[in-house]
Design an enzyme around this catalytic site. Structure first.
Site, mmCIF file in Angstrom:
data_model
loop_
_atom_site.group_PDB
_atom_site.id
_atom_site.type_symbol
_atom_site.label_atom_id
_atom_site.label_comp_id
_atom_site.label_asym_id
_atom_site.label_seq_id
_atom_site.Cartn_x
_atom_site.Cartn_y
_atom_site.Cartn_z
ATOM 1 N N CYS A 19 0.836 -1.206 0.000
ATOM 2 C CA CYS A 19 0.000 0.000 0.000
ATOM 3 C C CYS A 19 0.870 1.255 0.000
ATOM 4 C CB CYS A 19 -0.919 0.022 1.220
ATOM 5 S SG CYS A 19 -2.054 -1.370 1.342
ATOM 6 N N CYS A 83 -28.479 37.696 5.381
ATOM 7 C CA CYS A 83 -29.328 37.057 4.376
ATOM 8 C C CYS A 83 -28.583 35.885 3.748
ATOM 9 C CB CYS A 83 -29.749 38.060 3.297
ATOM 10 S SG CYS A 83 -28.363 38.650 2.308
ATOM 11 N N CYS A 86 -25.085 36.284 2.276
ATOM 12 C CA CYS A 86 -23.951 36.245 3.221
ATOM 13 C C CYS A 86 -23.479 34.811 3.425
ATOM 14 C CB CYS A 86 -24.361 36.837 4.569
ATOM 15 S SG CYS A 86 -24.913 38.543 4.511
ATOM 16 N N ASP A 495 -35.659 -6.546 8.357
ATOM 17 C CA ASP A 495 -35.020 -7.750 8.879
ATOM 18 C C ASP A 495 -35.995 -8.379 9.880
ATOM 19 O OD1 ASP A 495 -32.809 -9.554 9.465
ATOM 20 O OD2 ASP A 495 -32.737 -8.530 11.394
ATOM 21 N N ASP A 690 -31.132 -4.317 12.794
ATOM 22 C CA ASP A 690 -30.576 -4.015 14.113
ATOM 23 C C ASP A 690 -29.247 -4.706 14.392
ATOM 24 O OD1 ASP A 690 -31.541 -6.647 14.400
ATOM 25 O OD2 ASP A 690 -31.793 -6.361 16.558
ATOM 26 N N ASP A 694 -26.591 -6.693 9.395
ATOM 27 C CA ASP A 694 -27.474 -5.828 8.608
ATOM 28 C C ASP A 694 -26.737 -4.611 8.057
ATOM 29 O OD1 ASP A 694 -29.802 -7.370 9.085
ATOM 30 O OD2 ASP A 694 -30.047 -6.440 11.050
#
EC number: 7.2.2.8
Length: 802
Positions: A19, A83, A86, A495, A690, A694
């Site tokens: 790497c 505004c 800005c 699930d 959960d 998943d």
């Protein structure tokens, strides 16, 4: 290299020498670059010619190879923005700075969030750059009371408004003289009297507009301050010209517009005050979350109870919590039992029973028992602190729908100034040739009626209030982008285990006497299998006393065999009974088939080789799961279930809750592929889960929804978190998204429509400048007020809600 610079980059994602070598080789291929990448320190040192390269080029090269460069995030408080022009300008300038990965500026919260590379820039440089643009900026202090700071600023605005109103009121009466031919004291028409009243309003109260206009123009920008300063100055200085002409002996009565400039400024200040007051209410949800935090804790030191500030609690401290007190931090009970009101997290009003080894969440309320607990998470790591962080980030983020408004805001003011100048020329040359006053009035009206503020506030105010209201109901959106994407969802994939079901098996059916149940539970009590745990808990609920097992043997694939108090016990399936010559009566066989068809795990029990009972265990469906799925269907959303269970079990659960589409026998690593299949059919898919397995599917889905009772991995991967696991919050989340986006569209329609209609009307000379100023002031207020309607939003989905 004659002219060289050196920079160091922190690199993430390198796993081996290949790497680091790859990155180094790629960087050194660039002209006049000498790079060294150290795998151990995870740093790249780069010498380069700044005339040819910049750091962003090296960062892009590294990221293109699939590695990351460390990014830091800072939040800045910014004051002086008036505004959308800005905030748009600051954001554009920050994003052009070397080392800034991404910057977003929120006009409503008056804050900027900047992701930057620390090797190239730092927070102080960001602050300095904003200050050079003419705004005040500072690094956000999380310990500082933002509410009191905003309250002081609001009070200051009110004082200026009152002074301006007192000075402008006599001048306002002159307008009514012109409109209704009223009689007023001669003093009011005296040019000197009008000059004395208008001048402090113009140059003391209104000085902020001159300062803002100067700073913006100096830096090549333009905002609302420019429009106000030019418009009111035109009226004021024309009045000075008329007054000087009158003092020099002119026989004609001077046409003064002091009342126009003063009343305009007062009305604009009034609008800004109302806007600031309304904006302060958009953060109420966050304030309410902060108020939930406990202020102190009772710590056990050397056997004594001592009250200490919450910020002095450390992980591992032993704390005492008495009835009626808030749990100070997240932790685990080590002594005692109680019931805890967790409604601030889950919305569920019924207290939850807690015993030794159960976890407790900081800021929830201890109801009826004294407990001793160990602190496991403190400070910014607690559940409530993380919720507050998510809400803050969501409220300060931008939705994609805001992009058009941001683009227009950047060019809005120069275009309006150009239109006003053109209108002046048209009036003085074509409409009323040679007559100065009508041209002046029309051009001033164009300048002051144009309002970039409403454009800038249209989206962020709705996002702030909408996400805050959702958070109050246990729905955490991680950003404005996800609020917008959620309203497009047409398919939801759930699930099964832990999402539709409770995630823990319980005994659903038992036929037999207490002695059989006692023997069964005794045989199972030393097992760690979830089914065994369900049986033991069921026996304990019946208050049966468990004894000791003499012998125990597992029969793989069939059940168990045990000896207890001279009783021989067999627990298992049909095959186990048949192997031991135990026959099944027809009604028992039918019951067994019925339970299995319903997706339950059914077990036969024989004592001393005689069939004495049957027990069924299943992971039960959550309360309200069926109602939640019905609501989703009523909204026109397709619902599917995704599970690794066999098809029979999955179909049984699906039938209970009303799900038509079942995807069963799926391996964890195949879940994301199933989501991709649905997306290939043109569906906008939300995945609800959960567990750790998943997470890939949650990331792959258009919207990932994590159940708050689940793993941290799933919650981290999700775009929305549902606290407490109540599935009824899923349709509520979709409705909250739809309602918020609908509110944003209303705001944008009003903001665009107001300017599109208002500017031509003003150009035609149909509006007096003070009326145009009042309309401009109230346009922003109307946008914020409309957004505040979301605070009272009832999260009850409508049938096929659009």
């Amino acid at each position: 290299m004659a002219n060289t610079k050196k920079t160091t980059l922190d690199i993430t994602g390198m796993t081996c020498a290949a790497c680091s070598n790859r990155i180094e080789k790629k960087l050194n291929k660039l002209d006049d670059v000498n790079a060294q990448v150290n795998l151990t320190t995870e740093k790249a040192t780069v010498e380069y010619n700044p005339d040819q390269h910049d750091v962003q080029e090296f960062i892009n090269t590294i990221q293109h190879l699939g590695y990351g460069v460390t990014v830091e995030t800072v939040e800045l408080d910014i004051t002086g923005m008036t505004c959308a022009a800005c905030s748009s300008r600051i954001e554009k300038v920050l994003n052009k700075m070397n080392g800034v990965q991404n910057a977003t500026v929120n006009l409503t919260t008056e804050q900027a969030k900047v992701d930057y590379y620390p090797e190239e820039t730092d927070a102080d440089k960001l602050v300095t750059r904003i200050q050079k643009l003419g705004y005040d900026a500072s690094i956000k202090d999380n310990n500082k009371d933002q509410t009191s700071r905003k309250a002081e600023a609001l009070q200051h605005k009110l004082i200026k408004l009152i002074i301006s109103a007192v000075l402008s009121l006599p001048l306002l009466m002159l307008m009514f003289v012109h409109l209704f031919n009223m009689h007023i004291p001669a003093l009011f028409t005296n040019p000197w009297f009008q000059f004395i009243l208008a001048t402090p309003v113009q140059f003391i109260i209104g000085w902020q507009f001159y300062v803002g206009a100067y700073k913006n123009l100096r830096n090549g920008g333009a905002n609302m301050d420019v429009l106000v300063a030019v418009g009111t100055s035109a009226a004021y200085f024309y009045s000075i010209y008329e007054m000087v002409r009158w003092l020099n002996g002119s026989t004609t009565q001077p046409h003064l517009y002091f009342e126009t400039s003063a009343v305009l400024l007062t009305l604009i200040l009034f609008g800004k005050y109302l806007e600031a007051r309304a904006k302060s209410q958009t953060t109420n949800a966050l304030g309410e979350l902060l108020s939930l935090q406990a202020k102190e804790a009772r710590i056990l030191k050397d056997g004594n109870e001592v009250m200490i500030p919450l910020n002095e609690v450390h992980v591992g401290d032993t704390l005492i919590v008495k009835p009626g007190e808030k749990i100070p931090v997240d932790g685990k009970i080590i002594k005692g039992m109680t019931a805890i009101d967790e409604s601030m997290l889950t919305g569920e009003s019924i207290p939850v029973e807690k015993n030794v080894d159960d976890t407790v969440i900081g800021s929830t309320m201890n109801k009826n028992g004294t407990i001793t607990m160990t602190a496991t998470k403190v400070g910014g790591d607690t559940a409530l602190a993380n919720i507050i962080k998510v809400v803050e980030e969501a409220q300060s983020s931008k939705a994609p729908i805001q992009r058009l408004a941001d683009i227009i805001s950047g060019y809005f003011v120069p275009i309006v100034v150009g239109i006003a100048l053109l209108i002046f020329i048209v009036w003085i040359t074509l409409v009323t040739p040679g007559t100065f006053e009508p041209a002046l009035v029309a051009s001033i009206s164009v300048l002051v009626i144009a309002c970039p503020c409403a454009l800038g506030l249209a989206t962020p105010t709705s996002i702030m209030v909408g996400t805050g209201r959702a958070a109050e109901n246990g729905i955490l959106f991680k950003g404005g982008e996800f609020v917008e994407r959620t309203h497009q969802i047409d398919t939801i994939v759930l699930d099964k285990t832990g999402t539709i079901t409770n995630g823990r098996p319980v005994v659903t059916d038992y036929h037999g006497d207490n002695q059989t149940l006692q023997l069964l539970a005794t045989a199972e009590k030393d097992s760690e299998h979830p089914l065994a745990e369900a049986i033991v808990n069921y026996a304990k609920e019946k208050q049966l006393t468990l004894t000791e097992t003499t012998t125990f043997k597992a029969v793989p694939g069939h059940g168990i065999e045990a000896t207890i108090d001279h009783h021989h016990i067999l627990v298992g399936n049909r095959k186990l009974m048949a192997d031991n010559d135990i026959s099944l009566p027809k009604h028992i066989s039918d019951d067994l088939t019925h339970y299995e068809r319903d997706g339950k795990t059914a077990m036969l029990i024989a004592v001393n080789y005689s069939l004495t009972g049957i027990i069924a265990v299943a992971d039960t469906v959550k309360d309200h799961a069926k109602d939640a799925i019905k609501q989703l269907h009523d909204m026109g959303i397709e619902v599917a279930m995704l599970t690794g269970d066999n098809k029979n079990t999955a179909q049984a659960i699906a039938k209970q809750v009303g799900i038509d589409t079942v995807i069963a026998d799926i391996l964890p690593e195949e879940k994301a592929a199933q989501i991709a299949k649905l997306q290939q059919q043109g569906k906008k898919v939300a995945m609800v889960g959960d567990g750790v397995n998943d997470a890939p599917a949650l990331v792959k889905a258009d919207i990932g929804i994590a159940i708050g009772t689940g793993t941290e991995v799933a919650i981290e991967a999700a775009d929305i978190t549902i606290l407490g696991g109540d599935l009824m919050l899923i349709p509520k989340a979709i409705y909250a998204s739809k309602a918020t986006i609908r509110n944003i569209r209303q705001n944008l329609f009003w903001a665009f429509g107001y300017n599109i209609a208002g500017i031509p009307i003003a150009a035609l000379g149909l509006l007096a400048p003070w009326v145009a100023g009042a309309a401009m002031a109230l346009s922003s207020v109307s946008v914020v007020t409309n957004a505040l309607r979301l605070k009272k939003m009832r999260l009850e989905p409508r049938r096929k809600d659009a």
